[in-house]
Design an enzyme around this catalytic site. Structure first.
Site, PDB file in Angstrom:
ATOM      1  N   HIS A 279       0.927  -1.247   0.134  1.00 16.52           N
ATOM      2  CA  HIS A 279       0.117   0.174   0.017  1.00 16.52           C
ATOM      3  C   HIS A 279       0.827   1.267   0.077  1.00 16.52           C
ATOM      4  O   HIS A 279       0.199   2.331  -0.061  1.00 16.52           O
ATOM      5  CB  HIS A 279      -0.955   0.016   1.129  1.00 16.52           C
ATOM      6  CG  HIS A 279      -1.646  -1.198   1.396  1.00 16.52           C
ATOM      7  ND1 HIS A 279      -2.873  -1.259   0.590  1.00 16.52           N
ATOM      8  CD2 HIS A 279      -1.743  -2.408   1.960  1.00 16.52           C
ATOM      9  CE1 HIS A 279      -3.317  -2.632   0.725  1.00 16.52           C
ATOM     10  NE2 HIS A 279      -2.826  -3.175   1.691  1.00 16.52           N
ATOM     11  N   ARG A 280       2.223   1.057   0.150  1.00 18.00           N
ATOM     12  CA  ARG A 280       3.312   2.294  -0.069  1.00 18.00           C
ATOM     13  C   ARG A 280       2.854   3.224  -1.101  1.00 18.00           C
ATOM     14  O   ARG A 280       2.872   4.439  -1.156  1.00 18.00           O
ATOM     15  CB  ARG A 280       4.558   2.081   0.044  1.00 18.00           C
ATOM     16  CG  ARG A 280       5.317   3.197   0.391  1.00 18.00           C
ATOM     17  CD  ARG A 280       6.725   2.575   0.621  1.00 18.00           C
ATOM     18  NE  ARG A 280       7.253   2.172   2.004  1.00 18.00           N
ATOM     19  CZ  ARG A 280       7.271   1.065   2.488  1.00 18.00           C
ATOM     20  NH1 ARG A 280       7.589  -0.051   1.470  1.00 18.00           N
ATOM     21  NH2 ARG A 280       7.479   0.836   3.558  1.00 18.00           N
ATOM     22  N   ALA A 281       2.557   2.590  -2.208  1.00 15.97           N
ATOM     23  CA  ALA A 281       2.440   3.275  -3.642  1.00 15.97           C
ATOM     24  C   ALA A 281       1.297   4.236  -3.573  1.00 15.97           C
ATOM     25  O   ALA A 281       1.352   5.338  -3.913  1.00 15.97           O
ATOM     26  CB  ALA A 281       2.309   2.425  -4.743  1.00 15.97           C
TER      27      ALA A 281
END
Length: 366
Positions: A279-281
Site C-alpha cells: 500500500h506504500r504506492a
C-alpha cells in the site's frame, strides 16, 4: 568552491526533474531513485537542485539545524534548552548538500553515543553523523546499489520517519532528520533488492537523449559553462530564482492541498488494477499529487496530478521484475495510467536553447 551547473539549464530529462522538484516541495514523499546509464546528468541534477533550493531558518547554535518554528521536531538538546526557559537564537542558512560516500558505516551515518563519558561523568555525549548534517537539506547517494543494504535501510527509515533515534545501553538521543533523499545508480553495476526499491518514494529510469537538436544543446551549454561559468550562471539566474520561489511557495501551501474520496478511490483503483504490491504506492501517489498541485499553485488535486505522479511512483513497484522494464515499457505504463485516470499529458514543444531566445516554449512546465 565547486561551480554548480544551473538546474534549469539541464536539457530534457523532464521526469527526473519533476521527481526531484516534488521531493523538494514535500520531503515526506520519501526520496527518489534515479537509474540510468553513465553521462545522463544524474549527479548534476541532484547538486543543481540543492543549489537553487530556498534558504532555511534554523536554530543558529544547534548542531542539527532544528526548525525554530516546529518545536515538535526539535532535537533532544533544543527541547532541554527550551524546557529551561532559554530563548533559542535563529539564523537563515543555505540548504546543505551532503554527499554520502559508498564506504559509509552505520555509526558514520547515524552518529554515536559515548557510553564511557556517560558512565564516567554521568553526561550524555552524542557525536552527530551524516543524518545530522543532512537535516533540512539534500542527501545524495551516488551508486546507491553499491552501498551496504543495512545502511540503505537506515537511511530510508530516517527519511520516512523524519527523525533519527540512537539508543545505546539504555541511553537515547533523538534529532530531526528530514531531508531530500536522492539515490542514483547505473543498473549495469548491479540492482537493489526489491525490499529497498519499494522504500524509495519515486523512481525514474533515464537514458541518453536521442534527438540531434537536444544533443547539440547539451554540448553548447556545457562548453559555455566551462568557458565562463559566472556568465553562464547569470544567464540562467532569472529562471533559477523563479523556480526557487515557486518551490518555496509550494512548500508553504502543500499541507493545505485538499483531496476528495473520489481521488482516493481513483488512486486505489489504479494501483489494484495494475497489481501493485503493498500500500506504500497509494500513499506516495497521494503525497506526490498534493506536492504537484502545490507546485502549480493550487490547493486541490486533479486527475492530471494523480496521473502525472503515478508513473513516477509505480515503475519500480510493478510485479514481475519492475526494474528490468525498457523505455517502451515505461511509455506503456504512461499510456495505461492515462487510460485508467483519464488525464492527458499536454503537448510539448522543443525547449529554447537559452533564456535569451526570443520564442518562449509553450511546453507545460513541470
Amino acid at each position: 568552491m565547486r561551480a554548480i551547473y544551473p538546474f534549469t539549464a539541464i536539457v530534457g530529462q523532464e521526469r527526473m526533474k519533476r521527481a526531484l522538484i516534488l521531493n523538494a516541495v514535500d520531503t515526506r514523499i520519501g526520496g527518489v531513485l534515479i537509474r540510468g546509464e553513465r553521462g545522463t546528468a544524474k549527479s548534476t541534477a541532484a547538486r543543481a537542485l540543492a543549489a537553487l533550493l530556498p534558504q532555511v531558518r534554523v536554530v543558529s547554535d544547534c548542531r542539527f539545524a532544528c526548525d525554530p518554528d516546529k518545536p515538535e521536531t526539535w532535537c533532544t538538546e533544543c527541547r532541554e534548552r527550551a524546557d529551561k526557559g532559554e530563548e533559542l537564537p535563529t539564523e537563515i542558512v543555505r540548504t546543505p548538500f551532503i554527499d554520502l560516500p559508498v564506504s559509509a558505516t552505520e555509526d558514520r551515518v547515524v552518529g554515536t553515543l559515548n557510553i564511557e563519558e556517560a558512565i564516567r561523568k554521568g553526561e550524555r555525549h552524542f557525536e552527530p553523523g551524516i543524518l545530522a548534517s543532512a537535516n533540512r537539506g539534500l542527501l545524495y547517494i551516488d551508486e546507491v546499489n553499491l552501498l551496504d543494504d543495512h545502511v540503505v535501510d537506515i537511511l530510508l527509515d530516517s527519511a520516512a520517519m523524519g527523525m533519527n533515534i540512537v539508543e545505546r545501553e539504555g541511553i537515547s538521543f533523538t534529532h530531526p532528520a528530514r531531508f531530500i533523499l536522492v539515490g542514483t545508480m547505473n543498473p549495469e553495476e548491479g540492482e537493489l533488492r526489491p525490499q529497498l526499491l519499494d522504500r524509495f518514494g519515486l523512481s525514474v529510469e533515464i537514458h541518453g537523449i536521442s534527438t540531434s537538436r537536444e544533443r547539440v544543446a547539451i554540448m553548447q551549454r556545457h562548453l559555455a559553462f566551462e568557458q565562463n561559468t559566472e556568465e553562464f550562471r547569470q544567464e540562467w539566474l532569472e529562471k533559477e530564482e523563479e523556480l526557487s520561489k515557486k518551490i518555496e511557495k509550494a512548500r508553504s501551501i502543500v499541507d493545505q492541498v485538499t483531496y476528495t474520496s473520489r481521488d482516493l478511490v481513483a488512486i486505489a483503483h489504479m494501483t489494484s488494477s495494475m497489481n501493485v504490491e503493498g500500500h506504500r504506492a497509494d500513499l506516495v501517489i497521494l503525497k506526490a499529487a498534493r506536492a504537484q498541485a502545490a507546485f502549480e499553485g493550487r490547493t486541490r488535486i486533479t486527475d492530471f496530478d494523480i496521473g502525472l505522479v503515478a508513473e513516477l511512483a509505480l515503475l519500480h513497484r510493478m510485479r514481475g521484475g519492475p526494474m528490468q522494464m525498457s523505455e517502451m515499457d515505461a511509455d506503456e505504463l504512461h499510456a495505461k495510467i492515462e487510460k485508467l485516470v483519464g488525464f492527458k499529458d499536454p503537448g510539448q514543444e522543443e525547449e529554447p536553447s537559452s533564456p535569451s531566445d526570443k520564442q518562449e516554449s509553450s511546453k507545460k512546465k513541470i
